[in-house]
Enzyme design. Structure first.
Site, short mmCIF file in Angstrom:
data_model
loop_
_atom_site.label_atom_id
_atom_site.label_comp_id
_atom_site.label_asym_id
_atom_site.label_seq_id
_atom_site.Cartn_x
_atom_site.Cartn_y
_atom_site.Cartn_z
N ALA A 12 49.54 41.36 -0.22
CA ALA A 12 50.35 42.41 -0.87
C ALA A 12 51.79 42.29 -0.41
CB ALA A 12 49.80 43.78 -0.49
N SER A 140 61.61 45.94 11.40
CA SER A 140 61.95 47.02 10.48
C SER A 140 63.24 47.69 10.95
CB SER A 140 60.83 48.06 10.48
OG SER A 140 61.22 49.23 9.81
N TYR A 153 55.11 54.23 15.12
CA TYR A 153 55.49 53.11 14.25
C TYR A 153 56.81 52.51 14.74
CZ TYR A 153 56.83 50.34 10.21
OH TYR A 153 57.23 49.29 9.40
N LYS A 157 57.69 48.66 16.18
CA LYS A 157 58.69 47.77 15.58
C LYS A 157 59.81 47.45 16.56
CE LYS A 157 56.68 46.87 11.73
NZ LYS A 157 56.27 45.50 11.39
N LEU A 185 64.23 50.74 3.49
CA LEU A 185 63.27 51.21 2.49
C LEU A 185 62.91 50.12 1.45
CD1 LEU A 185 62.26 54.19 2.27
CD2 LEU A 185 63.77 54.38 0.29
N GLU A 189 53.06 48.43 -0.96
CA GLU A 189 51.92 49.34 -0.73
C GLU A 189 52.07 50.07 0.61
OE1 GLU A 189 48.29 47.10 -1.24
OE2 GLU A 189 49.02 46.31 -3.13
#
Ligand code: NDP
Ligand code: 8X3
Length: 253
Positions: A12, A140, A153, A157, A185, A189
């Site tokens: 994905a 990220s 999270y 990262k 951003l 999914e």
């Protein structure tokens, strides 16, 4: 002979787009992921691309011994991995630290940090032996800044961000490039997983923003990988034009 790229989490989002981009440009591709039907789907798309080969590996990056065995047992022709993209990862849940779900925390730490380490530990020696290679770690914007309810999270990262810097030091004398990619951003999914299947909440996350696409990220990874071998892009921050940082997002009405 075609170069080989291995992309974790290629069923994905970014991983899938990266696998397709490199395949379209003549790379042999190793795709990985847990969902077999999705691996089959991506395999079919890769089948349609002429002049390349692909190999689909079905495993969970959290399973240390499975990761070790699968990489050890790679057919010889697939062992010469030129590029590893440590992409498999996820956010699960979004809660204040005092309300956090510990199972969610475990999943994030086990996948984003430990899983990335297991795969790297298995693949990096193959690169060291050949004195060549390029490792991409998909971190990220959450690896650069923290935001409310992002706690665990963000911490995973930040760990990826730090590991990218450490890996670059350790790999120096082995001629191996390490590139950290830090997207803002991006609509994949990702939010559906984070919000545990809540489609509306996932959709609202991107409301009023032309967010990054998986193909945008693939484009950037491809650019970094195809620069001359003496050039290493260390770190890339990418946001949609409507995003300045984690807190400043301009949403159109
Ligand atoms: P998607 O949910 O679209 O894709 C995630 C991929 O990771 C899937 O292929 C999934 O495959 C795989 N994956 C998840 N857990 C595991 C596991 N335990 N073992 C093997 N594979 C796993 O998300 P994105 O493409 O958006 O995310 C890719 C990476 O980019 C992640 O690391 C994410 O944190 C990071 N990122 C995402 C951003 C975004 O806004 N979308 C922004 C910044 C970074 P399967 O379920 O089949 O195992
Ligand atoms: C995903 C981007 O801003 O949702 O890593 O943390 S964000």
């Amino acid at each position: 002979m075609n170069k080989i790229i291995m992309v974790t989490g290629a069923t994905a989002g970014f991983g899938r787009a990266i696998a397709m981009k490199f395949a379209q440009n003549g790379y042999n591709v190793i795709i990985t992921g847990r969902r077999t039907e999705r691996l089959e789907e991506v395999s079919k798309e890769l089948d349609a691309i002429k002049g390349i080969k692909h190999l689909a590996l079905n495993f969970d990056v959290r399973k240390r011994y499975e990761v070790e065995d699968i990489i050890k047992e790679l057919p010889d022709e697939w062992k010469n991995i030129d590029i590893l993209v440590n992409n498999a990862g996820l956010a699960v849940g979004m809660d204040l630290i005092q309300d956090g779900n510990i199972d969610d925390w475990d999943r994030m730490v086990d996948t984003n940090v430990k899983g990335l380490l297991y795969v790297t530990r298995a693949v990096a020696p193959l690169m060291v032996a050949r004195n060549r290679g390029h490792i991409f770690n998909i971190s990220s914007i959450a690896g650069k800044q923290e935001y409310e309810k992002g706690n665990v999270y963000c911490a995973t990262k930040h760990a990826v961000d730090s590991l990218s810097r450490s890996m670059r030091i350790d790999m120096l004398k082995h001629n191996i490039r390490v590139t950290n990619i830090a997207p803002g951003l991006a609509e994949t999914e990702f939010s559906l997983v984070r919000f545990k299947g809540d489609k509306q909440r996932a959709k609202d996350f991107y409301k009023g923003v032309k967010s990054l696409s998986a193909e945008d990220i693939a484009e950037v990874v491809y650019w970094c990988a195809t620069l001359p071998e003496h050039v290493c892009i260390n770190d890339i921050n990418i946001t949609p034009t409507q995003q300045a940082n984690v807190g400043n997002l301009w949403r159109k009405e």
